[in-house]
Design a protein around this motif. Sequence first.
Motif, PDB file in Angstrom:
ATOM      1  N   SER A 231       0.807  -1.103  -0.124  1.00  0.00           N
ATOM      2  CA  SER A 231       0.101   0.006   0.005  1.00  0.00           C
ATOM      3  C   SER A 231       0.629   1.125   0.128  1.00  0.00           C
ATOM      4  CB  SER A 231      -1.014   0.006   1.135  1.00  0.00           C
ATOM      5  OG  SER A 231      -0.211  -0.241   2.353  1.00  0.00           O
ATOM      6  N   TYR A 317      -3.226  -6.033  -3.017  1.00  0.00           N
ATOM      7  CA  TYR A 317      -2.635  -4.887  -3.769  1.00  0.00           C
ATOM      8  C   TYR A 317      -1.970  -5.525  -5.090  1.00  0.00           C
ATOM      9  CZ  TYR A 317      -3.630  -2.163   0.282  1.00  0.00           C
ATOM     10  OH  TYR A 317      -4.074  -1.365   1.140  1.00  0.00           O
ATOM     11  N   GLU A 468      -8.758  -1.129  -3.521  1.00  0.00           N
ATOM     12  CA  GLU A 468      -8.931  -1.271  -2.030  1.00  0.00           C
ATOM     13  C   GLU A 468     -10.195  -1.544  -1.472  1.00  0.00           C
ATOM     14  OE1 GLU A 468      -5.812  -0.244   0.299  1.00  0.00           O
ATOM     15  OE2 GLU A 468      -7.342  -1.811   0.682  1.00  0.00           O
TER      16      GLU A 468
END
Length: 594
Positions: A231, A317, A468
């Motif tokens: 992230s 991710y 996300e």
Amino acid sequence: MAVDALCSPLGPPACEKDAKALQFIEEMTRSADAVQESVLAEILSRNAQTEYLRMYNLDGATDRESFKSKIPMVTYEDLQPIIQRIANGDRSPILSSHPISEFLTSSGTSAGERKLMPTIQEELDRRQLLYSLLMPVMNLYMPGLDKGKGLYFLFVKSETKTPGGLMARPVLTSYYKSNHFKTRAFDPYNVYTSPNEAILCPDSFQSMYSQMLCGLYERKQVLRLGAIFASGLLRAIRFLQLNWRELAHDIRTGTLNSKISDSDIRGCMARVLRSDPELANFIEFECSKENWERIITRIWPNTKYLEVIVTGAMSQYIPTLDYYSGGLPKVCTMYASSECYFGLNLNPMCKPSEVSYTIMPNMAYFEFLPHDPNSLTVTSDKLVDLVNVEVGKEYELVITTYAGLCRYRVGDILRVTGFHNSAPQFSFIRRKNVLLSIDSDKTDEAELQSAVDNASVVLNEFNTTVVEYTSYADTKTIPGHYVIYWELLSKDSSKFPTQDVLEKCCLAMEESLNSVYRQGRVECNSIGPLEIRVVKNGTFEELMDYAISRGASINQYKVPRCVNYTPITELLDSRVVSSHFSQRLPHWTPERRR
């Protein structure tokens, strides 16, 4: 030297220094049990007169049998009164015979409020030792890293002090501000583009801006990009999206943005800045394009891999990292926490789904609690020593550290994947604790992640991915229901998923959840239809900014996979652009009982 067991097909150790490091790994892992026995004896011997060990009448014993029979397994909540005494200024030997040098704070995003973990000065040496083993292993698999630099986005958080005057800060801030990092010896295999002054600036904008600027100037020297968590690297790409015009201007003119006011940064950047119109034109040309696919390799063409944590919840991710990097390898090098540094990945070029960490037995004394989610009672007599874990089984990690934590439950659930010599290797599964519950259902982080992954498949034909997400158990409705907040990245705006598609995503998530949840939906009607709320792009960046403003560390920040703090849910709800519910019931049939 006998380092064959760690040599890759690409060749032998890169240098004599690497050979010594690899030999150390071999020695430690070959004698894992003997090392563990020695570590425990040393910890108990030096801390024999502490209040904590005397409280359990250990009477100076240093053997495993006495330790296991007398010392209980504990959680942070059990130790909190003792830790608070130290924080308030009690300098007597409560947990450790060595003075507590500072407190290392948890990020506050894994489970509840920030915790204060006591540490001692020599732990820095132990952490530095583990760091020193990472590049020798990496050099086996990726030769030539001494021919360039690493662009790593690293950050510190300003410290606070406890009432007793001890520093309290995240573990990475402690390390970056130590002489181990600031005055580290030159190592051609581990050169950063970011100057220390940029990394050590507590203002995250100024730090990120100057680190990005240095990385752009040296774009052809960059061989690897990284951050602590996946992230964090995506946040850096987002920062470039928002600030490339200003960065290009600085490169074109050889001047520094007036927003950068930190005197140390301005001083060091004066040695970096130069007018380079050709580079500025290139950045403007690439960054002004609507399509940012492969932007990492377009800007930094010699990048060989990304170094980020993509295990556990961070696996979310991976598709976005692949989009921006063109599928570059994603390397997870080590496993650590505020409480202790644990081990390293001896096969760093493996797929993210195959990452396993080898526990280094010299770091602390390790025990493992067999993980049984259905068990209501947990007793210390079930704990298993490091070398006695079984492949394929899951355990909760329990540690005894030099700083005085004894049989402390870290809260991480690990699965044994194999052994390197006699030291076990683990994959990180999840943080213990349930995320969502409406009735008798219990959904944990791994299950929620799997449900999001399965629902994301529905989006593939629309060139859309979930960038996300987080969740919330909405009990205001009757019955209550799960709310999932999604931020989406569409690579083709003309094919954005329709209402019908997103409703199918809701159902796909419900089909992926456990039978207790589906029974609540189908038979008991105790759980309402799952809801997906799509939020505006940039919403989760705002969520991170909010968390940082309240004391979270930018290095350690992880998006909470479940939120229940009203200001956060209000922020998310204010950014919702559409809401979608399951229109059908998930499949469920009564389980047959034998």
